[in-house]
Design an enzyme around this catalytic site. Structure first.
Site, PDB file in Angstrom:
ATOM      1  N   ALA A 212      -0.266 -10.553  10.763  1.00  0.00           N
ATOM      2  CA  ALA A 212       1.485  -9.840  10.212  1.00  0.00           C
ATOM      3  C   ALA A 212       1.765  -9.085  10.298  1.00  0.00           C
ATOM      4  O   ALA A 212       1.515  -8.259   9.349  1.00  0.00           O
ATOM      5  CB  ALA A 212       2.012 -11.023   9.536  1.00  0.00           C
TER       6      ALA A 212
ATOM      7  N   LYS B 165      -0.942   3.332   0.094  1.00  0.00           N
ATOM      8  CA  LYS B 165      -0.654   4.551  -0.775  1.00  0.00           C
ATOM      9  C   LYS B 165       0.040   3.236  -2.036  1.00  0.00           C
ATOM     10  O   LYS B 165       0.400   4.324  -3.230  1.00  0.00           O
ATOM     11  CB  LYS B 165      -0.554   5.711  -0.884  1.00  0.00           C
TER      12      LYS B 165
ATOM     13  N   GLU C 279     -10.053   2.528  -1.573  1.00  0.00           N
ATOM     14  CA  GLU C 279     -11.074   3.506  -1.516  1.00  0.00           C
ATOM     15  C   GLU C 279     -10.272   4.062  -0.065  1.00  0.00           C
ATOM     16  O   GLU C 279      -9.861   5.386  -0.508  1.00  0.00           O
ATOM     17  CB  GLU C 279     -11.683   2.349  -0.821  1.00  0.00           C
TER      18      GLU C 279
ATOM     19  N   VAL D  31      -7.458   7.312  -0.828  1.00  0.00           N
ATOM     20  CA  VAL D  31      -7.581   8.574  -0.515  1.00  0.00           C
ATOM     21  C   VAL D  31      -8.815   9.137   0.388  1.00  0.00           C
ATOM     22  O   VAL D  31     -10.153   8.512  -0.326  1.00  0.00           O
ATOM     23  CB  VAL D  31      -7.814   8.424  -2.024  1.00  0.00           C
TER      24      VAL D  31
ATOM     25  N   LEU E  51     -13.664   8.142   3.139  1.00  0.00           N
ATOM     26  CA  LEU E  51     -14.710   9.035   2.329  1.00  0.00           C
ATOM     27  C   LEU E  51     -15.081   7.987   0.805  1.00  0.00           C
ATOM     28  O   LEU E  51     -14.085   7.782   0.861  1.00  0.00           O
ATOM     29  CB  LEU E  51     -14.486  10.287   2.020  1.00  0.00           C
TER      30      LEU E  51
ATOM     31  N   GLY F 125      -2.143  11.359  17.298  1.00  0.00           N
ATOM     32  CA  GLY F 125      -2.204  10.108  16.349  1.00  0.00           C
ATOM     33  C   GLY F 125      -2.404  10.900  14.590  1.00  0.00           C
ATOM     34  O   GLY F 125      -2.693   9.783  14.152  1.00  0.00           O
TER      35      GLY F 125
ATOM     36  N   GLU G  67       2.231  10.729  10.385  1.00  0.00           N
ATOM     37  CA  GLU G  67       2.705   9.290  10.244  1.00  0.00           C
ATOM     38  C   GLU G  67       3.847   9.083  11.473  1.00  0.00           C
ATOM     39  O   GLU G  67       3.992  10.325  12.381  1.00  0.00           O
ATOM     40  CB  GLU G  67       3.577   9.058   9.577  1.00  0.00           C
TER      41      GLU G  67
ATOM     42  N   ASP H 209       2.725  12.218   0.497  1.00  0.00           N
ATOM     43  CA  ASP H 209       1.679  11.326   0.344  1.00  0.00           C
ATOM     44  C   ASP H 209       0.713  11.977  -0.011  1.00  0.00           C
ATOM     45  O   ASP H 209      -0.534  10.888  -0.623  1.00  0.00           O
ATOM     46  CB  ASP H 209       1.035  11.534   2.311  1.00  0.00           C
TER      47      ASP H 209
ATOM     48  N   LYS I 107      -1.222  10.428  -3.446  1.00  0.00           N
ATOM     49  CA  LYS I 107      -2.697  10.076  -3.124  1.00  0.00           C
ATOM     50  C   LYS I 107      -3.379  11.004  -4.641  1.00  0.00           C
ATOM     51  O   LYS I 107      -4.179  10.501  -5.189  1.00  0.00           O
ATOM     52  CB  LYS I 107      -3.903  11.468  -2.402  1.00  0.00           C
TER      53      LYS I 107
ATOM     54  N   GLY J  56      -6.918   9.822  10.959  1.00  0.00           N
ATOM     55  CA  GLY J  56      -7.664   9.122  12.431  1.00  0.00           C
ATOM     56  C   GLY J  56      -7.299   7.368  12.239  1.00  0.00           C
ATOM     57  O   GLY J  56      -8.157   7.384  10.742  1.00  0.00           O
TER      58      GLY J  56
END
Length: 818
Positions: A502, A574, A601, A604, A608, A659, A662, A673, A677, A793
């Site tokens: 959706a 987030k 996960e 942040v 990683l 890309g 945002e 942002d 985090k 990415g």
């Protein structure tokens, strides 16, 4: 040479093309001598009986309807066989049609029809069908009325096997050259030679009877399903074909309404131990289901199948005066027998205080009144306290010969019902342990059926997955699932079924897994996240998870509701982890108290293991004192490129085109942002702070804050190039490079700012879109623990989300580790 018998129902001979298909099957199927029992064309028997009803009501439409029916057969014959043969058949049909018309005229005049009349008319469908198939195959056909004799019986037609066998042998002896025989199903004769039928399911019964008369080695019933299914596929999409089962298992399932042979249908084959195959005319390559005396052991489950029998009422007779009194059950069930009430299920407690039994709902009031009448003296004396009636019930049955040798089957059965919130009203199990039956409300019957099927047939790591926000990250995730999900299913038993996708406007819902290689929201339903969640939380699948790949706070606000109802949440969004503290606490509390999993996960560091590493430190007893890091892969790329001497606005524009940013680069340059985090990491280390408490140095120039569009903002950003170049040059003069960094310590102080770091520092040595996070703790005080790698990415972020999905699959059945 032994015979093999094949039976084809009405859908298998619905038209000329289907007759040709039957012919091809018979040419390919092994067996030197084949007898093919054939039904009327689809819908013909009902149409013939409707003619009798019309004539009874003196409705002249019966004449036109009969003409239409005859024309359908003539048209089919002309499409199926050479013209000369077709015209011969047309003559036969016309002659028979005149006979039927004469019978119907008599019905018209008498304004009534006997059962004899109805059976005579109804049998013509098989006669016409058998002649067409025989003409197509160029072989003989047998009118079963000349061989098969049956007499009426209390439980249905009773076959005269001795006389019928003698006549069948005589026919075969007189047609010694015939190795392919077409036989009419459904019809027979009475001992007086009067045409009759074998009633409903009669064609299947015919196949079993002729299998016995011909001493056949096998009987194959060709139908429109691949075999006997583990449950009704209309209710349980995950139902599978059962490879093999015993007669007893098939009879138990058939009694409770499963799409398998009627118990009476199998009697002649059972008596002679003839294996029965159920196969699909429309999918002949599928081996189908074999039904024989012993069945076969199943590696999948000790339960072969589940079925429900709706239209049931539950009657409960209860009284202290029944305890220890002989003959109570005899009085009760004798009275019910006398009025013709069929008892489906009986359950009695060892205390003898109550007897509970199930009856067809149509007989419920009669059963209650009969019970009250039978125990009227005891009711008046107070020895029997009540006779209760509960309607709108269903019987759910689990069937399998191997259940007797498998401890824990009942526990699994009732645990599955309990987890699904299904209330069990009554229970019955025979000493053979082949059947466990439970009475549930009709409203819960589908949920109950799906729950027990999942409990026995599905791995504990089957997930119903819904994806919200199929943007860059969401699409990358779906592409990764498309490539990897089949491998995981085959090698690891992890079955990730994406059943819903959706965005803000549209949603795509599927009962089965969506084809992730060709999905589209074009033409989808209007997006409704409540309906979306209802669909994802499928009753027939053990677990549900919603993956939120949006950056939307309205979606994050639903997490608590989803978790509370039992849906796990995986997200790179987030907004929940850094949102209002009260909401965050509620979400985490649900994870601890209800064993729901909220995995984030990828919020942040993209893919990683940042949060995992932090949790490992804390759960092993370390005390984290400070977290410092380059937490934005976007700004990591920007400042790495900026070091080459290019203009700041130029590298931001390039990052957007690749890309990395945002859709609106201001969301990255504002620093919020990174602040979100930082709040997520602070809360993980036990510091409860709100987003507003973070000191943020934004990189959006004041003069370009009010640009209307991202493109306008990028055009205006050039005005800040000179100031940013000065800061770069000043840092270079000190032997430093610029990095946009978030820092939080155990006291709760949190800042986000542009800082300079020596070129020897770990933060200065990152490349491209790297994130780097330094954990300073009691164990890692002298030299911080560093986690570094690509942090921006869609592919790497989607990889982090995918890893959380796999982590969830590993957690299932365990307490939440959050």
């Amino acid at each position: 040479m032994s015979w093999v018998v094949h039976k084809f129902g009405g859908t298998s001979v619905a038209g000329a093309e289907r007759y040709r298909n039957v012919g091809e099957l018979m040419r390919r199927e092994p067996g030197a001598r084949k007898a093919v029992v054939v039904s009327a064309m689809s819908g013909v028997t009902d149409a013939l009986l409707a003619l009798v009803d019309l004539a009874t009501r003196r409705d002249p439409a019966y004449e036109a309807k009969l003409a239409e029916l005859l024309a359908r057969h003539v048209e089919t014959a002309r499409a199926l066989v050479p013209s000369a043969e077709a015209e011969r058949l047309a003559g036969v049909f016309a002659s028979d049609g005149r006979d039927v018309a004469d019978v119907l005229r008599g019905v018209w005049l008498g304004k009534s029809s006997s059962e004899l009349t109805r059976e005579l008319v109804a049998g013509y469908g098989e006669i016409w069908s058998a002649q067409m198939l025989a003409a197509h195959l160029g072989t003989a056909w047998l009118d079963a009325r000349t061989v098969l004799t049956v007499a009426p019986g209390e439980l249905g037609p009773v076959v005269d096997f001795e006389g019928s066998t003698a006549r069948m042998r005589a026919w075969v002896a007189s047609h010694a050259e015939c190795n392919l025989l077409i036989v009419t199903g459904y019809i027979a004769s009475t001992p007086e030679g009067v045409p009759t039928t074998l009633k409903r399911n009669g064609s299947d019964f015919s196949a079993s009877i002729f299998g016995a008369l011909l001493d056949a080695s096998t009987i194959t019933i060709w139908t429109d399903v691949d075999g006997v299914l583990s449950a009704d596929p209309r209710r349980v999409p995950e139902a599978v074909v059962v490879d093999a089962m015993s007669y007893d298992e098939a009879i138990e399932l058939a009694y409770f309404g499963a799409k398998v042979l009627h118990p009476r249908t199998m009697e002649p084959a059972v008596a002679r131990g003839i294996p029965i195959w159920i196969r699909n005319t429309f999918n002949a390559s599928h081996p189908g289901t074999r039904i024989d005396p012993k069945g076969a052991r199943s590696s999948r489950s000790p339960v072969k199948g589940f079925s429900t029998f709706d239209g049931i009422a539950l009657v409960n007779l209860e009284g202290t005066g029944m305890i220890g009194v002989p003959g109570v059950a005899q009085r009760l069930f004798g009275a019910l027998r006398d009025v013709g009430v069929s008892v489906v299920l009986i359950s009695q407690a060892s205390s003898e205080h109550s007897i509970c039994f199930a009856v067809p709902e149509a007989q419920a009031e009669l059963a209650k009144k009969t019970t009250e009448r039978a125990f009227d003296p005891e009711i008046r004396a107070g020895h029997v306290q009540r006779v209760d009636l509960l309607g709108a019930c269903s019987v759910l049955a689990a069937v399998g010969d191997e259940m007797a040798n498998a401890p824990g089957v009942a526990a699994t059965f009732f645990a599955a019902l309990g987890k699904a919130g299904v209330n069990v009203l009554a229970i019955a199990q025979g000493s053979s342990e082949r059947n466990i039956s439970a009475v549930v409300t009709r409203a819960q019957s589908t949920r109950a059926l799906r729950a027990v099927h999942a409990g026995f047939y599905l791995s504990n790591r089957v997930l119903s997955v819904g994806v919200v926000g199929p943007g860059l990250v969401g699409r990358a995730l779906l592409a990764q699932l498309a490539a990897q999900a089949p491998v995981l299913r085959e090698e690891s038993g992890i079955d990730l079924r994406v059943r819903a996708i959706a965005n803000r406007k549209s949603m795509l819902l599927s009962e089965t897994a969506i084809d992730l290689k060709s999905w589209s929201l074009d033409g989808g339903k209007r997006s409704d996240l409540d309906a979306f969640a209802d669909h994802v939380q499928a009753e027939h699948l053990p677990h549900a998870v919603i993956v939120d790949c949006s950056a939307n706070d309205d979606v994050a606000a639903r997490y608590e509701t989803w978790l509370r109802r039992g849906i796990h949440v995986v997200t790179p969004n987030k907004r929940a982890g850094a949102g209002p503290l009260a909401r965050y606490r509620a979400i985490r509390a649900l994870g601890r108290t209800l064993s729901r999993h909220f995995l984030y996960e990828a919020t942040v560091g993209a893919g990683l293991p940042v949060i995992t590493t932090l949790r490992d430190l804390i759960q092993t007893g370390d005390r984290v004192e400070r977290i410092e890091g380059v937490l934005s892969g976007t700004l990591s790329y920007v400042f790495n490129a900026f070091e080459t001497g290019r203009a700041f606005s130029e590298v931001v524009r390039e990052a957007k085109s690749l890309g990395y940013t945002e859709p609106d680069p201001r969301d990255d340059l504002s620093g919020m942002d990174v602040a979100r985090k930082l709040v997520i990491l602070a809360r993980e280390m036990g510091v409860e702070i709100e987003l507003a408490a973070v000191e943020v140095e934004g990189l959006v120039p004041r003069e370009s804050e009010h640009a209307k569009t991202p493109d306008e903002f990028l055009d205006e950003l050039a005005a800040a190039d000179a100031a940013m170049a000065r800061r770069r040059d000043e840092a270079a003069a000190r032997g430093e490079v610029l990095r946009y960094v978030g820092v939080v310590d155990s006291s709760g102080k949190a800042t986000v700012s542009l800082r300079g770091y020596p070129r020897t520092h770990a933060f200065a040595r990152i490349t491209a879109t790297d994130n780097v996070i330094a954990f300073t703790s009691s164990r890692y005080r002298a030299q911080p623990l560093i986690v570094q790698g690509p942090g921006a990415g869609p592919d790497v972020t989607a990889g982090g989300v995918f890893a959380d999905l796999l982590r969830l699959a590993a957690y299932l059945g365990q307490a939440s580790l959050q």
